[in-house]
Design a protein around this motif. Structure first.
Motif, PDB file in Angstrom:
ATOM      1  N   GLY A 124       0.813  -1.214   0.000  1.00  0.00           N
ATOM      2  CA  GLY A 124       0.000   0.000   0.000  1.00  0.00           C
ATOM      3  C   GLY A 124       0.842   1.258   0.000  1.00  0.00           C
ATOM      4  N   GLY A 125       2.055   1.174   0.456  1.00  0.00           N
ATOM      5  CA  GLY A 125       2.940   2.329   0.477  1.00  0.00           C
ATOM      6  C   GLY A 125       3.575   2.624  -0.872  1.00  0.00           C
ATOM      7  N   CYS A 126       3.336   1.778  -1.857  1.00  0.00           N
ATOM      8  CA  CYS A 126       3.961   1.937  -3.175  1.00  0.00           C
ATOM      9  C   CYS A 126       3.063   2.652  -4.176  1.00  0.00           C
ATOM     10  CB  CYS A 126       4.331   0.567  -3.732  1.00  0.00           C
ATOM     11  SG  CYS A 126       5.531  -0.328  -2.740  1.00  0.00           S
ATOM     12  N   SER A 127       1.966   3.216  -3.745  1.00  0.00           N
ATOM     13  CA  SER A 127       1.002   3.757  -4.702  1.00  0.00           C
ATOM     14  C   SER A 127       1.366   5.147  -5.218  1.00  0.00           C
ATOM     15  CB  SER A 127      -0.386   3.793  -4.076  1.00  0.00           C
ATOM     16  OG  SER A 127      -0.397   4.646  -2.953  1.00  0.00           O
ATOM     17  N   ASN A 128       2.086   5.951  -4.485  1.00  0.00           N
ATOM     18  CA  ASN A 128       2.377   7.324  -4.897  1.00  0.00           C
ATOM     19  C   ASN A 128       3.868   7.564  -5.100  1.00  0.00           C
ATOM     20  OD1 ASN A 128      -0.317   8.115  -4.808  1.00  0.00           O
ATOM     21  ND2 ASN A 128      -0.191   8.496  -2.614  1.00  0.00           N
ATOM     22  N   MET A 129       4.517   6.680  -5.826  1.00  0.00           N
ATOM     23  CA  MET A 129       5.957   6.831  -6.034  1.00  0.00           C
ATOM     24  C   MET A 129       6.226   7.599  -7.319  1.00  0.00           C
ATOM     25  SD  MET A 129       7.666   3.265  -4.817  1.00  0.00           S
ATOM     26  CE  MET A 129       7.128   2.372  -6.219  1.00  0.00           C
ATOM     27  N   ASN A 130       7.308   8.369  -7.316  1.00  0.00           N
ATOM     28  CA  ASN A 130       7.724   9.026  -8.548  1.00  0.00           C
ATOM     29  C   ASN A 130       8.551   8.049  -9.383  1.00  0.00           C
ATOM     30  OD1 ASN A 130      10.368   9.051  -7.554  1.00  0.00           O
ATOM     31  ND2 ASN A 130      10.193  11.129  -6.790  1.00  0.00           N
ATOM     32  N   ARG A 181      11.772   7.911 -10.196  1.00  0.00           N
ATOM     33  CA  ARG A 181      13.042   7.471  -9.607  1.00  0.00           C
ATOM     34  C   ARG A 181      12.813   6.417  -8.517  1.00  0.00           C
ATOM     35  NH1 ARG A 181      18.218   9.770  -9.402  1.00  0.00           N
ATOM     36  NH2 ARG A 181      17.352  11.437 -10.632  1.00  0.00           N
ATOM     37  N   GLU A 182      11.825   6.623  -7.667  1.00  0.00           N
ATOM     38  CA  GLU A 182      11.529   5.654  -6.612  1.00  0.00           C
ATOM     39  C   GLU A 182      11.053   4.330  -7.190  1.00  0.00           C
ATOM     40  OE1 GLU A 182       8.675   8.003  -4.586  1.00  0.00           O
ATOM     41  OE2 GLU A 182      10.142   8.946  -3.272  1.00  0.00           O
ATOM     42  N   ASN A 183      10.253   4.413  -8.253  1.00  0.00           N
ATOM     43  CA  ASN A 183       9.773   3.195  -8.894  1.00  0.00           C
ATOM     44  C   ASN A 183      10.928   2.410  -9.512  1.00  0.00           C
ATOM     45  OD1 ASN A 183       8.103   1.274  -9.958  1.00  0.00           O
ATOM     46  ND2 ASN A 183       7.277   2.561 -11.571  1.00  0.00           N
ATOM     47  N   ALA A 206      14.075   2.524  -8.536  1.00  0.00           N
ATOM     48  CA  ALA A 206      14.890   1.984  -7.450  1.00  0.00           C
ATOM     49  C   ALA A 206      14.254   0.726  -6.872  1.00  0.00           C
ATOM     50  CB  ALA A 206      15.085   3.029  -6.359  1.00  0.00           C
ATOM     51  N   LEU A 207      12.942   0.737  -6.697  1.00  0.00           N
ATOM     52  CA  LEU A 207      12.252  -0.434  -6.157  1.00  0.00           C
ATOM     53  C   LEU A 207      12.342  -1.614  -7.112  1.00  0.00           C
ATOM     54  CD1 LEU A 207      10.435  -1.584  -3.902  1.00  0.00           C
ATOM     55  CD2 LEU A 207       8.489  -0.816  -5.247  1.00  0.00           C
ATOM     56  N   THR A 208      12.112  -1.366  -8.389  1.00  0.00           N
ATOM     57  CA  THR A 208      12.185  -2.432  -9.376  1.00  0.00           C
ATOM     58  C   THR A 208      13.608  -2.976  -9.489  1.00  0.00           C
ATOM     59  OG1 THR A 208      10.407  -1.382 -10.612  1.00  0.00           O
ATOM     60  CG2 THR A 208      11.706  -3.011 -11.780  1.00  0.00           C
ATOM     61  N   GLY A 209      14.587  -2.098  -9.544  1.00  0.00           N
ATOM     62  CA  GLY A 209      15.978  -2.538  -9.612  1.00  0.00           C
ATOM     63  C   GLY A 209      16.396  -3.319  -8.387  1.00  0.00           C
ATOM     64  N   GLY A 210      15.931  -2.890  -7.215  1.00  0.00           N
ATOM     65  CA  GLY A 210      16.253  -3.614  -5.990  1.00  0.00           C
ATOM     66  C   GLY A 210      15.657  -5.006  -5.971  1.00  0.00           C
ATOM     67  N   ALA A 211      14.418  -5.140  -6.448  1.00  0.00           N
ATOM     68  CA  ALA A 211      13.772  -6.452  -6.472  1.00  0.00           C
ATOM     69  C   ALA A 211      14.462  -7.388  -7.456  1.00  0.00           C
ATOM     70  CB  ALA A 211      12.299  -6.297  -6.832  1.00  0.00           C
ATOM     71  N   ILE A 212      14.774  -6.878  -8.640  1.00  0.00           N
ATOM     72  CA  ILE A 212      15.462  -7.705  -9.633  1.00  0.00           C
ATOM     73  C   ILE A 212      16.864  -8.064  -9.152  1.00  0.00           C
ATOM     74  CG2 ILE A 212      16.421  -7.710 -11.973  1.00  0.00           C
ATOM     75  CD1 ILE A 212      13.981  -5.965 -12.757  1.00  0.00           C
ATOM     76  N   GLY A 213      17.565  -7.110  -8.574  1.00  0.00           N
ATOM     77  CA  GLY A 213      18.903  -7.372  -8.062  1.00  0.00           C
ATOM     78  C   GLY A 213      18.914  -8.375  -6.910  1.00  0.00           C
ATOM     79  N   ALA A 214      17.927  -8.276  -6.035  1.00  0.00           N
ATOM     80  CA  ALA A 214      17.852  -9.214  -4.912  1.00  0.00           C
ATOM     81  C   ALA A 214      17.582 -10.633  -5.398  1.00  0.00           C
ATOM     82  CB  ALA A 214      16.764  -8.778  -3.941  1.00  0.00           C
ATOM     83  N   ALA A 215      16.684 -10.766  -6.359  1.00  0.00           N
ATOM     84  CA  ALA A 215      16.384 -12.100  -6.893  1.00  0.00           C
ATOM     85  C   ALA A 215      17.601 -12.677  -7.607  1.00  0.00           C
ATOM     86  CB  ALA A 215      15.193 -12.025  -7.845  1.00  0.00           C
ATOM     87  N   VAL A 226      21.498   1.271  -8.873  1.00  0.00           N
ATOM     88  CA  VAL A 226      21.517   1.436 -10.330  1.00  0.00           C
ATOM     89  C   VAL A 226      20.174   1.947 -10.833  1.00  0.00           C
ATOM     90  CG1 VAL A 226      21.681   0.179 -12.512  1.00  0.00           C
ATOM     91  CG2 VAL A 226      23.348  -0.241 -10.719  1.00  0.00           C
ATOM     92  N   GLY A 227      19.079   1.418 -10.296  1.00  0.00           N
ATOM     93  CA  GLY A 227      17.757   1.875 -10.712  1.00  0.00           C
ATOM     94  C   GLY A 227      17.534   3.347 -10.414  1.00  0.00           C
ATOM     95  N   ALA A 228      17.941   3.787  -9.250  1.00  0.00           N
ATOM     96  CA  ALA A 228      17.756   5.189  -8.873  1.00  0.00           C
ATOM     97  C   ALA A 228      18.664   6.117  -9.672  1.00  0.00           C
ATOM     98  CB  ALA A 228      18.010   5.380  -7.378  1.00  0.00           C
ATOM     99  N   LEU A 229      19.877   5.677  -9.937  1.00  0.00           N
ATOM    100  CA  LEU A 229      20.828   6.526 -10.641  1.00  0.00           C
ATOM    101  C   LEU A 229      20.560   6.616 -12.142  1.00  0.00           C
ATOM    102  CD1 LEU A 229      24.114   5.534  -8.806  1.00  0.00           C
ATOM    103  CD2 LEU A 229      22.802   7.650  -8.566  1.00  0.00           C
ATOM    104  N   THR A 230      19.849   5.652 -12.693  1.00  0.00           N
ATOM    105  CA  THR A 230      19.589   5.679 -14.134  1.00  0.00           C
ATOM    106  C   THR A 230      18.219   6.238 -14.478  1.00  0.00           C
ATOM    107  OG1 THR A 230      18.789   3.400 -14.087  1.00  0.00           O
ATOM    108  CG2 THR A 230      21.121   3.752 -14.611  1.00  0.00           C
ATOM    109  N   ALA A 231      17.462   6.702 -13.502  1.00  0.00           N
ATOM    110  CA  ALA A 231      16.147   7.294 -13.770  1.00  0.00           C
ATOM    111  C   ALA A 231      16.353   8.643 -14.435  1.00  0.00           C
ATOM    112  CB  ALA A 231      15.364   7.440 -12.485  1.00  0.00           C
TER     113      ALA A 231
END
Length: 79
Positions: free
Chosen positions: A19-25, A27-29, A31-40, A67-72
């Motif tokens: 529920g906390g992911c609904s209002n992301m800009n 760059r945040e989106n 970073a979250l996607t890159g973190g999930a892919i990187g963790a997996a 990487v996700g945040a820096l490449t946005a």
């Protein structure tokens, strides 16, 4: 009985966290996607190579989020 309680708690916590992911800009989106892919990927590589899947996931998640945040591009479009 205990399994049902644990499952219900996991579902409640997961729904609350998502529920906390609904209002992301953008760059945040990214970073979250890159973190999930990187963790997996890090967990898989750590498990396959005989290392620790936990440490691989933590390291991969941190690297992927960075990487996700820096490449946005913050919405700027190139023409």
């Amino acid at each position: 009985m205990r399994i049902h309680t644990a499952g219900a708690m996991a579902l409640l916590i997961g729904a609350t966290l998502l529920g906390g992911c609904s209002n992301m800009n953008h760059r945040e989106n990214r970073a979250l996607t890159g973190g999930a892919i990187g963790a997996a990927g890090g967990a898989a590589i750590g498990a396959v190579t005989g290392g620790s899947a936990i440490y691989g996931g933590l390291l991969g998640g941190a690297a992927g989020a960075a990487v996700g945040a820096l490449t946005a591009d913050e919405g700027r479009h190139r023409r």
